[in-house]
Write a protein that holds these residues in place. Sequence first.
Motif: not given
Length: 187
Positions: A49-53, A58-59, A84-88, A92-95
């Motif tokens: 959910e945090a990633f989706n937000e 960003a969009a 922020d999206l690039a960092d996310a 995300a790739d780690r989790v």
Amino acid sequence: MPKTTVTTPQPPAAVVAADAHWSATLQRLHNRQPAQSTLRLWEDSALKEAFNEVERRAARTALLAEAHPDDDAKRAAADAAAADLADAVQAADRVSVTLRFRALPGPAFEDLVEEHPPTPAQAEKDPGIEWNPKTFPAALIAAASVDGITPEQAAEFMATWGTADRADLFRGALGPQTERRGDLGKG
């Protein structure tokens, strides 16, 4: 035994005359890649959910910056949200785990369905059923996997994962088989 001659079919001359770009069009048709889907499986739904937000923000900020090209504050907000999206994405790739599925070639999907018919009891219970829900999902997951999921691994996942994760995994494999990428125009 007579010698077999293989000829390459040529488009009708009238078609070529009407469309001088037929060869290029035909080449593009031959080079089309099969439909593909990506499934990201998260270790934690709160992280999802945090990633989706972050993705939504960003969009939104990118659209606002595009709609107001002279507004430096909106451009700065969009740039910050993109960072922020690039960092996310890296986090995300780690989790999470990403799986890829591709449409099966030719009649392979229909053949797979035929290899996994519903049992008489399943067909009696659900007359419209097309395949055996116990065996077909794992077979399709393995067949459509770009990442090399084996039939045994797919069966294990389908036997041990929760309902929602199993459904996501199956939908990830089924999606490219049923994705419509054509658009029938009005004339």
